[in-house]
Scaffold this motif. Structure first.
Motif, short mmCIF file in Angstrom:
data_model
loop_
_atom_site.label_atom_id
_atom_site.label_comp_id
_atom_site.label_asym_id
_atom_site.label_seq_id
_atom_site.Cartn_x
_atom_site.Cartn_y
_atom_site.Cartn_z
N ILE A 382 0.85 -1.19 0.00
CA ILE A 382 0.00 0.00 0.00
C ILE A 382 0.88 1.24 0.00
O ILE A 382 1.86 1.31 0.75
N ARG A 383 0.56 2.21 -0.84
CA ARG A 383 1.30 3.48 -0.84
C ARG A 383 0.33 4.65 -0.90
O ARG A 383 -0.80 4.52 -1.38
N VAL A 384 0.79 5.78 -0.40
CA VAL A 384 -0.01 7.01 -0.39
C VAL A 384 0.58 8.00 -1.38
O VAL A 384 1.80 8.20 -1.41
N ILE A 385 -0.28 8.61 -2.19
CA ILE A 385 0.16 9.70 -3.07
C ILE A 385 -0.69 10.92 -2.75
O ILE A 385 -1.81 10.81 -2.26
N ASN A 386 -0.15 12.09 -3.03
CA ASN A 386 -0.83 13.32 -2.70
C ASN A 386 -2.01 13.57 -3.61
O ASN A 386 -2.01 13.18 -4.79
N ASN A 387 -3.02 14.26 -3.08
CA ASN A 387 -4.12 14.72 -3.92
C ASN A 387 -3.60 15.76 -4.90
O ASN A 387 -2.60 16.44 -4.63
N PRO A 388 -4.25 15.92 -6.06
CA PRO A 388 -3.78 16.92 -7.05
C PRO A 388 -3.86 18.33 -6.49
O PRO A 388 -4.79 18.68 -5.77
N ARG A 389 -2.87 19.17 -6.82
CA ARG A 389 -2.89 20.56 -6.39
C ARG A 389 -3.99 21.33 -7.11
O ARG A 389 -4.59 22.25 -6.56
N ASN A 390 -4.24 20.95 -8.35
CA ASN A 390 -5.32 21.57 -9.12
C ASN A 390 -6.63 20.95 -8.69
O ASN A 390 -6.95 19.82 -9.06
N ARG A 391 -7.42 21.66 -7.91
CA ARG A 391 -8.63 21.10 -7.33
C ARG A 391 -9.75 20.94 -8.35
O ARG A 391 -10.84 20.49 -8.02
N ARG A 392 -9.48 21.32 -9.61
CA ARG A 392 -10.50 21.09 -10.63
C ARG A 392 -10.52 19.63 -11.08
O ARG A 392 -11.45 19.20 -11.74
N THR A 393 -9.47 18.92 -10.74
CA THR A 393 -9.44 17.49 -11.06
C THR A 393 -9.49 16.69 -9.76
O THR A 393 -9.06 17.16 -8.70
N ILE A 394 -10.01 15.48 -9.86
CA ILE A 394 -10.14 14.62 -8.69
C ILE A 394 -8.93 13.72 -8.55
O ILE A 394 -8.41 13.50 -7.46
N LEU A 395 -8.48 13.20 -9.68
CA LEU A 395 -7.41 12.21 -9.68
C LEU A 395 -6.06 12.84 -9.99
O LEU A 395 -5.93 13.62 -10.95
N ALA A 396 -5.06 12.50 -9.20
CA ALA A 396 -3.70 12.95 -9.49
C ALA A 396 -3.19 12.26 -10.75
O ALA A 396 -3.62 11.15 -11.09
N GLN A 397 -2.25 12.90 -11.44
CA GLN A 397 -1.70 12.31 -12.65
C GLN A 397 -1.03 10.97 -12.35
O GLN A 397 -1.10 10.03 -13.14
N GLU A 398 -0.44 10.87 -11.17
CA GLU A 398 0.19 9.61 -10.76
C GLU A 398 -0.84 8.49 -10.66
O GLU A 398 -0.56 7.33 -11.00
N THR A 399 -2.05 8.83 -10.21
CA THR A 399 -3.13 7.83 -10.12
C THR A 399 -3.58 7.42 -11.52
O THR A 399 -3.82 6.23 -11.79
N ILE A 400 -3.68 8.39 -12.41
CA ILE A 400 -4.06 8.10 -13.80
C ILE A 400 -3.03 7.17 -14.43
O ILE A 400 -3.38 6.18 -15.12
N ASP A 401 -1.75 7.45 -14.22
CA ASP A 401 -0.69 6.60 -14.78
C ASP A 401 -0.77 5.19 -14.20
O ASP A 401 -0.53 4.19 -14.91
N PHE A 402 -1.08 5.11 -12.92
CA PHE A 402 -1.21 3.80 -12.26
C PHE A 402 -2.35 2.99 -12.89
O PHE A 402 -2.20 1.79 -13.17
N ILE A 403 -3.49 3.63 -13.13
CA ILE A 403 -4.63 2.95 -13.78
C ILE A 403 -4.22 2.48 -15.17
O ILE A 403 -4.50 1.34 -15.56
N GLN A 404 -3.54 3.35 -15.91
CA GLN A 404 -3.16 3.01 -17.28
C GLN A 404 -2.21 1.81 -17.31
O GLN A 404 -2.31 0.94 -18.19
N SER A 405 -1.32 1.73 -16.33
CA SER A 405 -0.38 0.60 -16.29
C SER A 405 -1.11 -0.72 -16.11
O SER A 405 -0.71 -1.75 -16.67
N ARG A 406 -2.20 -0.72 -15.35
CA ARG A 406 -2.98 -1.94 -15.15
C ARG A 406 -3.78 -2.28 -16.40
O ARG A 406 -3.95 -3.46 -16.74
#
Length: 715
Positions: A382-406
């Motif tokens: 389990i790992r923790v990543i920060n919420n996006p600084r741009n509050r107009r988006t819900i998912l951080a880019q790191e989360t999007i990349d993680f989904i894409q890898s799967r």
């Protein structure tokens, strides 16, 4: 010949919480419903005691100015509750400080409910042969051959016109009969594996312990369900019954499939998504001892078992096991009481047991049985990543990349966001006022799919306004996010992503849960997005990733139980992945990386979290170190309600019981609420003190209130 009977009437108010005496026909028995006149109204009552007619008692009542009325009619031909359940109802009333009638009402399906709005059981037309005709046509003869036994009208295959003629001439007649359950056939599928050594050791300990309550503490994927099935199998061989309770309807359908495949039997399924008549038919099957296996949600605990060997609460930590309306019972407490009657055992299974259960297991009040390894796969990191600084988006880019890898690996993902709707706030830009429910002190939630604002407290909904109700401005905006908005963002940011959403809105139709889960398990979607209902029970070997959003909201709540709930939700969601040989991982989006809960989360270490959190509970003298009782007063006049609450508070002073409040709880569905909390070390003393105080003060104020003993939270 008549009887004197004692009846509790249908109105579940504490000021009417007593039995009233009536005259009834001799055929009237304990456990039947009767129609009576009460306070110049006709209502339904429930018979709890009968005795032979005694004129001296009638004379005594009349001498005291009390008229003993006759019942209007006896509704039932046989009791709707047996003596065990009646005794259970009285026990529940004492334990929960609830009106007795409310405890009887919660036990019954609507068809047999103790209420003026009860429904008659559904009926269907049947056909039977009365006498043989001397002469008949070939078509009529076919029908007569069919009617060697009575049949449903819908099952007659012959000519309808010939049947009509036979009925008209008095050879055949139709009659109405209560609809009965149609048994389903299932093929038995025995497991192709044996229990592991640790599972066998756990099973032996369950059998050998002299304790009647077992805390089965097993990590996600450790094989707890297989133990449930083994225990049910043993009971089946002894012609005894078993109940497996699950907290969510979605889990009911999954568990039912496993049980039906294992035993090749049509088990009883009991939950709120069944129609009223379906629930009644399942209730009858248990009452008539037609089945040995039951799978259901909270209400299944009241089914009329004859001889129940095992009562199993899967995911026992879940708050769904606590009733959130009168009577405020906990399924665990009722299960333990019923098990004592049947001389059987209760299994409380969870990867994250409730603190109350685990503490009792450590003190040897319950038997602790552990499964500390997965049967297949490994617990995912389990790992923790920060919420996006741009509050107009819900998912951080790191989360999007993680989904894409799967997705690139053709694997599936679970994404948890425990908030339904599109946006929880709909606000005016000019005056900054958010749109509230007119019936409640709650914000309306925007639902984009049907362009409505909905209140998640009372259910009120209306179309999205074009202008602000307060200032008339047309500048309106949405704030925050829910599952609908997250689904939209995922489609925008990941091209071709196949998503299934599972929340209260998407599962409102019958079998809605199972249709979504079936589609996901058949790889018709890459990602399952949902609220907490997706965090439990899902066993899909293709799932290699779990993502958890907005857990900070749970960690920052001020309720004493909020951290425990957040920890359980994280570990349960994490447990959905890593159930095969796939390399799995869990990602949590959070700005609270340094929160102490994550030290235990990263290691999937429940005992460590329990010990740390119990230290804080002890400092605050919160459960399980103390007991709580909440008294919620309610009414339509806020000023009068506040006055009554202050008056009651003044009478609740006690040396060993702490009284907190009164607190204004706002308005829900046009009803104002005010709450007082009692905290103490001796629960029986607290109950007796509160009951005595309410009795003494009820002559001064005729207030309405409900009481929650051991509430699941105080927010």
């Amino acid at each position: 010949m008549q009887k004197l009977i004692q009846v509790y009437i249908e109105h579940k108010q504490l000021k009417l919480n007593q039995a009233y005496t009536y005259l009834a026909p001799f055929s009237c028995e304990i456990g039947m419903r009767v129609e009576v006149k009460f306070n110049n109204q006709t209502c339904v009552g429930f018979v709890v005691h009968t005795e032979l007619y005694d004129q001296s008692k009638i004379d005594e009542f009349e001498h005291n100015g009390i008229e003993i009325k006759e019942v209007v009619r006896v509704i039932d031909q046989e009791p709707v509750l047996n003596q065990e359940l009646i005794d259970l109802g009285f026990w529940m009333a004492e334990e929960t400080l609830s009106p007795v009638i409310s405890c009887f009402q919660v036990m019954l399906p609507k068809v047999k409910r103790i209420s003026s709005s009860y429904q008659d059981a559904q009926v269907e037309k049947w056909v039977r042969l009365i006498k043989m005709p001397e002469k008949c046509s070939p078509l009529q003869n076919e029908i007569i051959q069919e009617l060697s036994v009575d049949k449903r009208l819908s099952e007659i295959k012959g000519s309808r016109s010939s049947l009509t003629t036979l009925i008209k001439n008095g050879y055949v007649e139709t009659y109405l009969k209560e609809k009965t359950y149609q048994d389903q056939k299932y093929t038995q599928k025995l497991p192709d594996y044996e229990l592991s050594d640790k599972q066998n050791k756990a099973l032996n300990l369950i059998h050998s312990t002299d304790k009647s309550v077992i805390c089965l503490f097993g990590k996600t994927g450790s094989g707890k369900t297989e133990l449930y099935l083994k225990l049910a199998e043993e009971a089946l061989k002894q012609n005894r019954q078993s109940l497996i309770c699950v907290p969510e309807i979605a889990l009911t359908e999954q568990m039912v499939r496993r049980v039906q495949e294992r035993f090749g039997q049509d088990v009883v399924v009991y939950h709120s998504h069944l129609s009223d008549h379906e629930r009644y038919l399942q209730y009858k099957r248990v009452s008539e001892n037609e089945v040995s296996l039951v799978v259901g949600t909270r209400s299944a605990i009241f089914l009329p078992f004859k001889d129940c060997a095992w009562i199993i609460l899967d995911e026992e930590h879940d708050s769904s096991y606590k009733q959130e309306s009168l009577p405020y019972y906990h399924t665990r407490d009722v299960a333990i009481k019923r098990a004592a009657y049947f001389n059987s055992k209760v299994i409380l299974g969870s990867a994250t047991p409730s603190f109350e259960t685990y503490a009792r297991a450590l003190k040897h009040v319950y038997q602790l049985v552990e499964l500390d390894e997965r049967v297949k796969g490994v617990l995912p990191p389990i790992r923790v990543i920060n919420n996006p600084r741009n509050r107009r988006t819900i998912l951080a880019q790191e989360t999007i990349d993680f989904i894409q890898s799967r997705l690139d690996r053709k694997e599936q993902i679970i994404l948890l966001l425990n908030r339904r709707g599109f946006a929880p706030v709909f606000q005016c830009v000019e005056c900054s006022k958010a749109i509230e429910c007119t019936a409640c002190d709650r914000l309306m939630v925007y639902h984009k799919e049907d362009q409505t604002l909905k209140c998640h407290s009372c259910g009120l909904s209306h179309p999205v306004p074009r202008t602000c109700p307060s200032c008339g401005s047309s500048k309106l905006r949405m704030m925050g996010y829910g599952t609908q908005r997250l689904e939209e963002e995922l489609h925008q940011r990941i091209e071709g992503l196949r998503i299934l959403r599972m929340d209260k809105d998407s599962t409102s139709n019958k079998n809605g849960h199972q249709k979504i889960l079936d589609a996901f398990n058949h790889y018709e979607a890459d990602l399952l997005l949902g609220t907490q209902m997706i965090a439990k029970g899902l066993d899909n070997p293709r799932v290699s990733a779990s993502i958890i959003l907005d857990i900070d909201r749970s960690l920052l709540r001020t309720d004493y139980r909020s951290i425990e709930d957040a920890f359980s939700l994280i570990l349960q969601t994490a447990g959905r992945s890593g159930r095969s040989q796939l390399q799995s991982e869990v990602v949590i989006q959070s700005d609270l990386r340094e929160h102490y809960v994550f030290n235990s989360v990263f290691k999937h270490d429940y005992p460590r979290f329990f010990n740390q959190e119990m230290g804080y509970r002890k400092l605050g003298q919160n459960p399980p170190y103390t007991y709580l009782i909440t008294i919620t007063l309610y009414g339509s006049n806020q000023e009068s309600l506040n006055r009554n609450a202050r008056h009651l508070y003044e009478h609740l002073e006690h040396d060993s019981i702490k009284c907190l409040g009164p607190s204004d709880m706002g308005k829900v569905n046009y009803t104002y609420k005010n709450r007082i909390i009692l905290k103490g070390k001796d629960l029986n003393e607290m109950r007796q003190f509160l009951k005595k105080t309410l009795d003494e003060t009820s002559s001064i104020h005729k207030w309405d209130c409900f009481i929650d003993v051991n509430p699941m939270g105080i927010l």
